[in-house]
Design a protein around this motif. Structure first.
Motif, PDB file in Angstrom:
ATOM      1  N   VAL A 166       0.822  -1.218   0.000  1.00  0.00           N
ATOM      2  CA  VAL A 166       0.000   0.000   0.000  1.00  0.00           C
ATOM      3  C   VAL A 166       0.854   1.265   0.000  1.00  0.00           C
ATOM      4  CG1 VAL A 166      -1.913  -1.159   1.163  1.00  0.00           C
ATOM      5  CG2 VAL A 166      -0.228   0.086   2.535  1.00  0.00           C
ATOM      6  N   GLY A 167       2.181   1.131   0.069  1.00  0.00           N
ATOM      7  CA  GLY A 167       3.057   2.302   0.134  1.00  0.00           C
ATOM      8  C   GLY A 167       3.462   2.607   1.562  1.00  0.00           C
ATOM      9  N   ASP A 168       4.576   3.301   1.720  1.00  0.00           N
ATOM     10  CA  ASP A 168       5.197   3.482   3.025  1.00  0.00           C
ATOM     11  C   ASP A 168       4.297   4.165   4.048  1.00  0.00           C
ATOM     12  OD1 ASP A 168       7.434   2.267   2.022  1.00  0.00           O
ATOM     13  OD2 ASP A 168       8.542   4.126   1.662  1.00  0.00           O
ATOM     14  N   GLU A 169       3.681   5.291   3.665  1.00  0.00           N
ATOM     15  CA  GLU A 169       2.903   6.057   4.640  1.00  0.00           C
ATOM     16  C   GLU A 169       1.655   5.310   5.097  1.00  0.00           C
ATOM     17  OE1 GLU A 169       2.640  10.454   4.546  1.00  0.00           O
ATOM     18  OE2 GLU A 169       3.380  10.237   2.501  1.00  0.00           O
ATOM     19  N   MET A 170       0.924   4.736   4.172  1.00  0.00           N
ATOM     20  CA  MET A 170      -0.281   3.999   4.544  1.00  0.00           C
ATOM     21  C   MET A 170       0.071   2.723   5.299  1.00  0.00           C
ATOM     22  SD  MET A 170      -3.530   3.042   2.133  1.00  0.00           S
ATOM     23  CE  MET A 170      -5.106   2.592   2.856  1.00  0.00           C
ATOM     24  N   GLU A 171       1.191   2.118   4.937  1.00  0.00           N
ATOM     25  CA  GLU A 171       1.641   0.922   5.656  1.00  0.00           C
ATOM     26  C   GLU A 171       1.858   1.224   7.137  1.00  0.00           C
ATOM     27  OE1 GLU A 171       5.337  -2.329   5.766  1.00  0.00           O
ATOM     28  OE2 GLU A 171       5.407  -0.632   4.373  1.00  0.00           O
ATOM     29  N   LYS A 172       2.474   2.371   7.421  1.00  0.00           N
ATOM     30  CA  LYS A 172       2.710   2.742   8.824  1.00  0.00           C
ATOM     31  C   LYS A 172       1.414   2.886   9.594  1.00  0.00           C
ATOM     32  CE  LYS A 172       7.070   5.131   7.865  1.00  0.00           C
ATOM     33  NZ  LYS A 172       7.743   6.458   7.737  1.00  0.00           N
ATOM     34  N   VAL A 173       0.408   3.471   8.944  1.00  0.00           N
ATOM     35  CA  VAL A 173      -0.893   3.620   9.601  1.00  0.00           C
ATOM     36  C   VAL A 173      -1.513   2.255   9.869  1.00  0.00           C
ATOM     37  CG1 VAL A 173      -3.240   4.529   9.386  1.00  0.00           C
ATOM     38  CG2 VAL A 173      -1.298   5.888   8.580  1.00  0.00           C
ATOM     39  N   LEU A 174      -1.534   1.392   8.862  1.00  0.00           N
ATOM     40  CA  LEU A 174      -2.139   0.072   9.018  1.00  0.00           C
ATOM     41  C   LEU A 174      -1.401  -0.768  10.063  1.00  0.00           C
ATOM     42  CD1 LEU A 174      -2.938  -0.908   5.319  1.00  0.00           C
ATOM     43  CD2 LEU A 174      -4.516  -0.045   7.038  1.00  0.00           C
TER      44      LEU A 174
END
Length: 340
Positions: free
Chosen positions: A101-109
């Motif tokens: 999902v990409g770096d930023e969204m991965e961190k949220v998930l």
């Protein structure tokens, strides 16, 4: 899918919930078809589903029912993050590793404690989900969504809207029913959807017959750039950022170009290398026919993966260095594998 997991999911869905539904970055027809099919299904049972794509989806999928409700994480990070934090349940469809999902969204998930449900047909799933429906035998996640709804004993809930989304994903991820994952059961499901009233003759036109003039020019340039390594039964083509800009590239314009390399007689492996200066990568798509495993090829050499006959990867060096690496590997590996 495990019977105990199905029963647990039935209990979870027995009362209305806020539900986030997420496809992979760069969503294709199967990703959008499966997420929107699930979205419309959940609406029928008074849930509050929201589809959140990591980035924009292609314009040629904008006709899908419900696409106007889709949130795009990259365009509205704060709102999407709030939706994810407030969700009771999170479905991830058509991918099996959070980095997709990409770096930023991965961190949220990765920071969330909610229950995750994974439905996917790619190899080697990660272990982030509580409930997993993962099977590489299926040609599309949309076919699995049809089964998932059946597992919940709600097959009667599939209507023309849900069926249209499912049909779209099956059609696109099967290569119009050409790829090895297409089975008799795939066609039986499609037949049921057609009998429901899904516009099977209109959907291919909506997907494939809506090119802009500039997109066709871009295709022409890609074909001009194509190289054939005849001795090694391989081909590849390239598109630089300058070429994309020259032909007014918009998201989705390169979809399907890689497949032209396999239409050459005797070619078993093909690739397309697309420069993205903003992300500082060369995006790569691989296709093969027969026994050549591009999933393993992408994993071994280009930080990627996917299916046996369709996979993706990336390179962080220049286009020239990437092509040189590809040619070197192909020269060393594929001739022997094709002959075996």
């Amino acid at each position: 899918m495990k019977i105990q997991d199905i029963q647990a999911i039935k209990l979870l869905l027995a009362t209305p919930k806020k539900i986030a539904i997420i496809p992979h970055r760069g969503p294709d027809g199967d990703a959008m078809g499966s997420t929107l099919a699930l979205y419309h299904f959940l609406l029928k049972f008074n849930h509050e589903p929201v589809v959140i794509t990591p980035n924009e989806f292609p314009d040629f999928l904008a006709w899908l029912p419900g696409s106007e409700t889709v949130k795009v994480f990259e365009k509205d990070k704060d709102n999407c993050t709030q939706i994810l934090n407030e969700a009771d349940l999170i479905f991830t469809l058509d991918f099996n590793a959070l980095h997709r999902v990409g770096d930023e969204m991965e961190k949220v998930l990765a920071s969330l404690s909610q229950t995750f449900i994974m439905i996917d047909h790619h190899q080697k799933p990660d272990d982030y989900a509580t409930y997993v429906y993962s099977d590489t035998a299926f040609g599309s996640t949309c076919e699995m969504i049809y089964n998932f709804i059946s597992f919940l004993d709600q097959k009667q809930a599939i209507d023309v809207t849900i069926g249209t989304c499912i049909y779209t994903g099956i059609l696109t991820d099967s290569g119009s029913f050409k790829f090895p994952g297409t089975t008799g059961n795939t066609h039986r499901i499609v037949a049921e959807l057609i009998d429901l009233g899904v516009p099977n003759t209109q959907i291919p036109s909506l997907l494939f017959d809506n090119s802009s003039y500039s997109r066709l020019q871009l295709l022409g340039r890609a074909l001009q750039n194509m190289k054939v390594l005849e001795e090694h039964k391989a081909s590849y083509t390239t598109l630089t950022q300058d070429e994309l800009d020259h032909f007014n590239y918009i998201k989705g314009d390169t979809e399907g170009i890689v497949n032209y390399g396999l239409s050459i007689k005797g070619i078993h492996l093909t690739a397309i290398f697309i420069e993205n200066k903003e992300e500082k990568i060369i995006k790569i798509s691989f296709r093969s026919q027969g026994d050549f495993d591009v999933n393993q090829f992408a994993r071994n050499y280009f930080n990627g993966g996917g299916h046996r006959n369709a996979a993706g990867g990336k390179s962080t060096v220049s286009m020239e260095e990437t092509i040189k690496k590809f040619e070197t590997i192909v020269t060393q590996l594929t001739y022997t594998e094709h002959e075996s």
